[in-house]
Design a protein around this motif. Structure first.
Motif, PDB file in Angstrom:
ATOM      1  N   VAL A  33       0.850  -1.204  -0.160  1.00 37.70           N
ATOM      2  CA  VAL A  33       0.233  -0.138   0.022  1.00 37.70           C
ATOM      3  C   VAL A  33       0.861   1.226  -0.173  1.00 37.70           C
ATOM      4  CG1 VAL A  33      -1.741   1.330   1.263  1.00 37.70           C
ATOM      5  CG2 VAL A  33      -1.821  -1.072   1.370  1.00 37.70           C
ATOM      6  N   GLY A  34       2.076   1.265   0.697  1.00 41.16           N
ATOM      7  CA  GLY A  34       2.841   2.456   0.723  1.00 41.16           C
ATOM      8  C   GLY A  34       3.632   2.499  -0.276  1.00 41.16           C
ATOM      9  N   GLN A  35       3.824   1.559  -1.021  1.00 37.82           N
ATOM     10  CA  GLN A  35       4.606   1.628  -2.252  1.00 37.82           C
ATOM     11  C   GLN A  35       3.839   2.107  -3.544  1.00 37.82           C
ATOM     12  OE1 GLN A  35       6.165  -2.170  -2.617  1.00 37.82           O
ATOM     13  NE2 GLN A  35       8.313  -1.750  -1.247  1.00 37.82           N
ATOM     14  N   GLY A  36       2.371   1.667  -3.233  1.00 37.03           N
ATOM     15  CA  GLY A  36       1.412   1.825  -4.309  1.00 37.03           C
ATOM     16  C   GLY A  36       0.581   2.930  -4.092  1.00 37.03           C
ATOM     17  N   GLY A  37       0.880   3.876  -3.466  1.00 33.16           N
ATOM     18  CA  GLY A  37       0.302   5.027  -3.103  1.00 33.16           C
ATOM     19  C   GLY A  37      -0.898   5.394  -2.443  1.00 33.16           C
ATOM     20  N   GLY A  38      -1.037   4.216  -1.388  1.00 27.77           N
ATOM     21  CA  GLY A  38      -2.230   4.393  -0.605  1.00 27.77           C
ATOM     22  C   GLY A  38      -3.659   3.823  -0.910  1.00 27.77           C
ATOM     23  N   ALA A  39      -4.728   4.570  -0.619  1.00 30.20           N
ATOM     24  CA  ALA A  39      -6.069   4.119  -0.770  1.00 30.20           C
ATOM     25  C   ALA A  39      -6.043   3.602  -2.270  1.00 30.20           C
ATOM     26  CB  ALA A  39      -6.919   5.029  -0.555  1.00 30.20           C
ATOM     27  N   ALA A  40      -5.658   4.183  -3.430  1.00 33.87           N
ATOM     28  CA  ALA A  40      -5.858   3.561  -4.509  1.00 33.87           C
ATOM     29  C   ALA A  40      -5.478   2.086  -4.811  1.00 33.87           C
ATOM     30  CB  ALA A  40      -5.141   4.449  -5.728  1.00 33.87           C
ATOM     31  N   PHE A  41      -4.379   1.882  -4.237  1.00 37.81           N
ATOM     32  CA  PHE A  41      -4.121   0.350  -4.042  1.00 37.81           C
ATOM     33  C   PHE A  41      -5.155  -0.381  -3.612  1.00 37.81           C
ATOM     34  CE2 PHE A  41      -2.163  -3.036  -2.331  1.00 37.81           C
ATOM     35  CZ  PHE A  41      -1.093  -3.634  -3.164  1.00 37.81           C
ATOM     36  N   VAL A  42      -5.638   0.102  -2.404  1.00 33.57           N
ATOM     37  CA  VAL A  42      -6.588  -0.619  -1.650  1.00 33.57           C
ATOM     38  C   VAL A  42      -7.767  -1.167  -2.427  1.00 33.57           C
ATOM     39  CG1 VAL A  42      -7.889  -0.720   0.558  1.00 33.57           C
ATOM     40  CG2 VAL A  42      -5.774   0.354   0.212  1.00 33.57           C
ATOM     41  N   VAL A  43      -8.212   0.145  -3.335  1.00 33.94           N
ATOM     42  CA  VAL A  43      -9.565  -0.223  -4.071  1.00 33.94           C
ATOM     43  C   VAL A  43      -9.266  -1.304  -4.971  1.00 33.94           C
ATOM     44  CG1 VAL A  43     -10.860   0.783  -5.672  1.00 33.94           C
ATOM     45  CG2 VAL A  43     -10.333   2.086  -3.652  1.00 33.94           C
ATOM     46  N   VAL A  44      -8.095  -1.186  -5.696  1.00 35.22           N
ATOM     47  CA  VAL A  44      -7.830  -2.195  -6.904  1.00 35.22           C
ATOM     48  C   VAL A  44      -7.476  -3.463  -6.192  1.00 35.22           C
ATOM     49  CG1 VAL A  44      -6.132  -2.551  -8.568  1.00 35.22           C
ATOM     50  CG2 VAL A  44      -6.756  -0.272  -8.035  1.00 35.22           C
ATOM     51  N   TYR A  45      -6.792  -3.373  -5.049  1.00 37.37           N
ATOM     52  CA  TYR A  45      -6.918  -4.832  -4.342  1.00 37.37           C
ATOM     53  C   TYR A  45      -7.807  -5.473  -4.005  1.00 37.37           C
ATOM     54  CZ  TYR A  45      -5.329  -7.979  -0.630  1.00 37.37           C
ATOM     55  OH  TYR A  45      -4.828  -9.166   0.199  1.00 37.37           O
ATOM     56  N   LEU A  46      -9.023  -4.854  -3.799  1.00 34.82           N
ATOM     57  CA  LEU A  46     -10.331  -5.319  -3.233  1.00 34.82           C
ATOM     58  C   LEU A  46     -10.871  -6.046  -4.332  1.00 34.82           C
ATOM     59  CD1 LEU A  46     -11.713  -3.145  -0.552  1.00 34.82           C
ATOM     60  CD2 LEU A  46     -10.665  -5.134  -0.203  1.00 34.82           C
ATOM     61  N   ALA A  47     -11.068  -5.128  -5.746  1.00 39.38           N
ATOM     62  CA  ALA A  47     -11.554  -5.458  -6.752  1.00 39.38           C
ATOM     63  C   ALA A  47     -10.876  -6.767  -7.258  1.00 39.38           C
ATOM     64  CB  ALA A  47     -11.292  -4.444  -8.036  1.00 39.38           C
ATOM     65  N   CYS A  48      -9.475  -6.947  -7.260  1.00 39.43           N
ATOM     66  CA  CYS A  48      -8.800  -8.108  -7.620  1.00 39.43           C
ATOM     67  C   CYS A  48      -9.364  -9.287  -6.759  1.00 39.43           C
ATOM     68  CB  CYS A  48      -7.161  -7.997  -7.682  1.00 39.43           C
ATOM     69  SG  CYS A  48      -6.659  -6.870  -8.754  1.00 39.43           S
ATOM     70  N   ILE A  49      -9.729  -9.302  -5.551  1.00 44.83           N
ATOM     71  CA  ILE A  49      -9.774 -10.157  -4.436  1.00 44.83           C
ATOM     72  C   ILE A  49     -11.181 -10.482  -4.970  1.00 44.83           C
ATOM     73  CG2 ILE A  49     -10.851 -10.835  -2.444  1.00 44.83           C
ATOM     74  CD1 ILE A  49      -7.948 -10.507  -1.799  1.00 44.83           C
ATOM     75  N   ALA A  50     -12.285 -10.009  -5.218  1.00 44.24           N
ATOM     76  CA  ALA A  50     -13.491 -10.255  -5.605  1.00 44.24           C
ATOM     77  C   ALA A  50     -13.712 -10.863  -7.009  1.00 44.24           C
ATOM     78  CB  ALA A  50     -14.503  -9.086  -5.491  1.00 44.24           C
ATOM     79  N   LEU A  51     -13.239 -10.444  -7.901  1.00 41.77           N
ATOM     80  CA  LEU A  51     -13.506 -10.556  -9.388  1.00 41.77           C
ATOM     81  C   LEU A  51     -12.576 -11.680  -9.860  1.00 41.77           C
ATOM     82  CD1 LEU A  51     -14.468  -7.138 -10.635  1.00 41.77           C
ATOM     83  CD2 LEU A  51     -15.711  -8.964 -10.103  1.00 41.77           C
TER      84      LEU A  51
END
Ligand code: TRP
Length: 451
Positions: A33-51
């Motif tokens: 998350v730190g390297q990926g720039g914070g919350a944007a990473f979290v959003v993309v991460y959650l989409a990857c998990i679900a889909l």
């Protein structure tokens, strides 16, 4: 010899969750998350998990449960006479490769538990980072600790599926969750916490479509859920035919994701309460530099610190167990080795690879002079297996389930005995089309940007 199996459905869920929850959640997720720039990473991460990840997890478990075999023989059994067994072989190699660097980092958590207990952990702002750097530059200590972790992993595996893996992974999850909640509560009340929460929760929309963020998020999601290398396949092969796969998999995914998110609620508020904190540059030392300073703000911080690092070490151990079980099960199923012989051989092989990981950059000057590989051996191993091997393994799994073995047969296994399975149509679409397409794009992009 009879094959091992889980005693109960809960035993499977906890063992699979024990595999999933580990350093990837508490060390890897905040770091990325730190390297990926914070919350944007979290959003993309959650989409990857679900889909992407949840559909693949269902596929992996279905393959294993149908064949009741380890990866290479599973693929060979379901598509005989083809080269699909190579997909299983990649997983067997990845298990050893990932374990080689995983055991080094797990060793650091063991050392930090000891340092917290003895009160020798530096907690001053500057000093905590320097302490970590000084500690990890002691190669001999890292090698010894990695060996300790591998020996403990081997000892559990010698006990087999039920007496070893299931028994050991059962008790620690609730304790870990409670401790994490306490720490998140404390972190939220620190000065500067609001800034940390904003960084963690307010996405920079311009980065949502950044391919490098997508790439890192997908790699992290595979790693965190133990996907793409036959771990879930192997654990599924010990699962009774009467257990519904979908509900069990959903439990594992929910638990793993919740614990990763919780780790972020600890690290970022705590980190931003430290002057001059930059989440992007801390790299692998993020939790080792930030957490000691958080513990120092707590009454009885030494006890908290000790408990935290002990639990982290246990979480890492249950993951290491699942990594080692894949090559071990392979040697037993395919080559007919006894379990003790397989465990011993895999432990020795992995330890040889762990040594250069523990010694760091200095010991492998060759690699750091190769252009584009200007990274230490541990980072090289982590990149090669996480960013390349796991997505490739996941891609192959999706294509296998969707097109080679075929969704109707997979669905038969997933819905056996009328097990709960809410959206077979959606799942078929995701596994046949979205998963291969999205992962394929990422793999091409990763290779292109590496070259
Ligand atoms: N998921 C574990 C973690 O987050 C690590 C792990 C265990 C793993 N087994 C795996 C990662 C298989 C990839 C593949 O720490």
């Amino acid at each position: 010899m009879a094959r091992g199996s889980w005693a109960t459905r809960t035993g499977f869920i906890l063992a699979a969750a024990g595999s999933a929850v580990g350093l990837g959640n508490i060390w890897g997720f905040p770091t990325r998350v730190g390297q990926g720039g914070g919350a944007a990473f979290v959003v993309v991460y959650l989409a990857c998990i679900a889909l992407i990840c949840l559909p693949i997890m269902l596929g992996e478990i279905a393959i294993g449960r149908r064949s009741q075999l380890s990866p290479v023989r599973s693929f060979a059994l379901l598509r005989p006479g083809t080269r699909w067994w190579l997909a299983g072989a990649l997983g067997v190699l990845a298990g050893g490769g990932i374990l080689s660097f995983y055991s080094v980092i797990a060793g650091w958590t063991v050392a930090y538990a000891w340092f917290s207990l003895t009160g020798s952990l530096a907690a001053e702002e500057q000093a905590a980072g320097e302490f970590f750097a000084a500690f990890t530059s002691n190669g001999a200590a890292s090698v010894g600790l990695a060996l300790l972790v591998l020996a403990a992993t081997a000892a559990v595996l010698l006990g087999g599926v039920r007496g070893g893996i299931e028994r050991v992974t059962k008790a620690m999850m609730p304790v870990l969750v409670v401790l994490l909640l306490l720490l998140a509560g404390r972190a939220a009340t620190l000065p500067g916490a609001a800034e940390g929460l904003a960084y963690y929760l307010r996405p920079d929309l311009s980065r949502l479509l950044d391919a490098s963020v997508f790439n890192a998020a997908l790699g992290q999601a595979f790693f965190s859920l133990s996907l793409g290398m036959g771990t879930m396949l192997t654990y599924g092969s010990y699962l009774s035919r009467s257990t519904g796969i979908a509900s069990a998999a959903l439990g594992v995914v929910a638990l793993d994701t919740a614990i990763a998110l919780l780790a972020g609620f600890i690290i970022f508020p705590a980190g931003f309460s430290i002057a001059g904190f930059d989440p992007g540059t801390s790299g692998p030392g993020l939790i080792f530099a930030v957490l000691p300073q958080l513990f120092a703000t707590l009454p009885g911080g030494g006890v908290f610190g000790t408990a935290f690092f002990v639990l982290l070490a246990i979480a890492a151990l249950t993951s290491a167990i699942s990594l080692m079980e894949v090559p071990v099960a392979h040697a037993i199923d395919t080559w007919g080795w006894s379990r003790p012989r397989a465990v011993l051989a895999v432990t020795c092989g992995v330890f040889l690879l762990a040594i250069p990981c523990a010694l760091g950059n200095g010991a492998v000057p060759l690699l750091s002079s190769v252009p584009g590989v200007g990274m230490d051996f541990l980072t090289l191993m982590a990149t090669a297996w996480n960013d390349f091997a796991l997505p490739i393994g996941g891609f192959l799994t999706a294509v296998f389930v969707g097109w080679a073995w075929r969704v109707d047969r997979a669905l038969e296994e997933l819905m056996r005995d009328r097990a709960w399975f809410p959206a077979p149509g959606a799942w078929s679409f995701l596994i046949r089309w979205l998963c291969p397409a999205a992962i394929g794009v990422i793999i091409v992009w990763t290779f292109a940007s590496f070259l």
